[in-house]
Enzyme design. Structure first.
Site, PDB file in Angstrom:
ATOM      1  N   GLU A  76      -5.434  -3.088   2.024  1.00  0.00           N
ATOM      2  CA  GLU A  76      -6.878  -3.278   2.126  1.00  0.00           C
ATOM      3  C   GLU A  76      -7.308  -4.462   1.260  1.00  0.00           C
ATOM      4  OE1 GLU A  76     -11.015  -1.991   2.942  1.00  0.00           O
ATOM      5  OE2 GLU A  76      -9.184  -2.663   3.887  1.00  0.00           O
ATOM      6  N   ASP A 104      -4.596   1.394   4.432  1.00  0.00           N
ATOM      7  CA  ASP A 104      -5.098   0.811   3.186  1.00  0.00           C
ATOM      8  C   ASP A 104      -3.992   0.548   2.170  1.00  0.00           C
ATOM      9  OD1 ASP A 104      -7.885   0.832   3.906  1.00  0.00           O
ATOM     10  OD2 ASP A 104      -7.817   3.010   3.699  1.00  0.00           O
TER      11      ASP A 104
END
Length: 252
Positions: free
Chosen positions: A80, A108
């Protein structure tokens, strides 16, 4: 809301959020709630990986950043915050190296200890509702899901919370602090309710008009951490220092 975000979050996080919104063609001046949500999500991802390393025996250990052992391998790979091209490059590299199944959507984080991708969620609603939405979207048992709320609740795949209790408590405390700071400025209701958000947008635009021409140039420091996406923890002293470095609309 935009002023709050710039005062409350690390400048590196703010810059990453700005780039993310620009990449998707979103206007942070209009979608200020999304701006705040992206910054919050980024910070949680960084905090999730904070201080977690893997030693030579393959064991997960917690080490402070100023410890010489910080040269050990990071337990989590942060995906992310990168532009989509670079993010997919990182994901492909991980899959080629570890043999992990390539996810359909960008996750992420990647956990090198548990050998799995992680999807982090931060919700203003009920955690179980948001968890189900994430699970229905991802449709993969290979990606681990971990949801946090601003009220201190959390939910994870198979009740496996990955991190130790203290590390999760830091994240929950930070989220609760963000909520309290928003509430003290009258921003929380608009952050939760779309209807209230429209009202707040009108106030923000009016405030920006009043502040026009009163701002001076603020220097921006670029940290190496911005380039390598090193994790960070916003303690109270650091937050206070950051807040002092930002301008506020002069009181009349």
């Amino acid at each position: 809301m935009e002023d709050f975000v710039r005062q409350c979050f690390n400048p590196m996080i703010v810059e990453l959020a700005e780039k993310a919104m620009k990449e998707y063609g979103e206007n942070l001046k209009i979608e200020t709630n999304k701006f705040a949500a992206i910054c919050t999500h980024l910070e949680v991802c960084f905090m999730y990986s904070d201080f977690h390393f893997i030693n030579e025996q393959g064991e997960s250990i917690i080490v402070e950043l100023d410890d010489p052992n910080a040269l050990l391998k990071h337990r989590f790979e942060i995906i992310e915050g990168r532009d989509r091209t670079m993010a997919w490059t990182v994901v492909n590299s991980i899959c080629n190296t570890t043999g992990a199944e390539k996810p359909k959507f960008l996750p992420d984080l990647y956990d090198y200890k548990e050998n799995r991708f992680i999807e982090i969620g931060v919700t203003r609603r009920e955690v179980h509702i948001y968890y189900l939405e994430k699970a229905n979207k991802i449709k993969s048992e290979k990606t681990h899901i971990h949801i946090f709320s601003f009220t201190g609740e959390e939910m994870a795949t198979k009740a496996d919370y990955t991190l130790d209790e203290e590390s999760r408590a830091r994240i929950k405390t930070r989220l609760f602090t963000i909520r309290q700071e928003m509430a003290s400025r009258g921003l929380w209701d608009s952050f939760v309710s779309p209807r209230e958000a429209k009202k707040q947008l009108k106030k923000d635009l009016k405030s920006q008009e009043q502040c026009a021409g009163s701002l001076t140039k603020v220097s921006r420091r670029t940290s190496p951490a911005l380039r390598i996406l090193e994790p960070m923890w916003m303690d109270s002293n650091r937050t206070a220092t950051l807040r002092a470095s930002f301008l506020k609309c002069p009181k009349k």
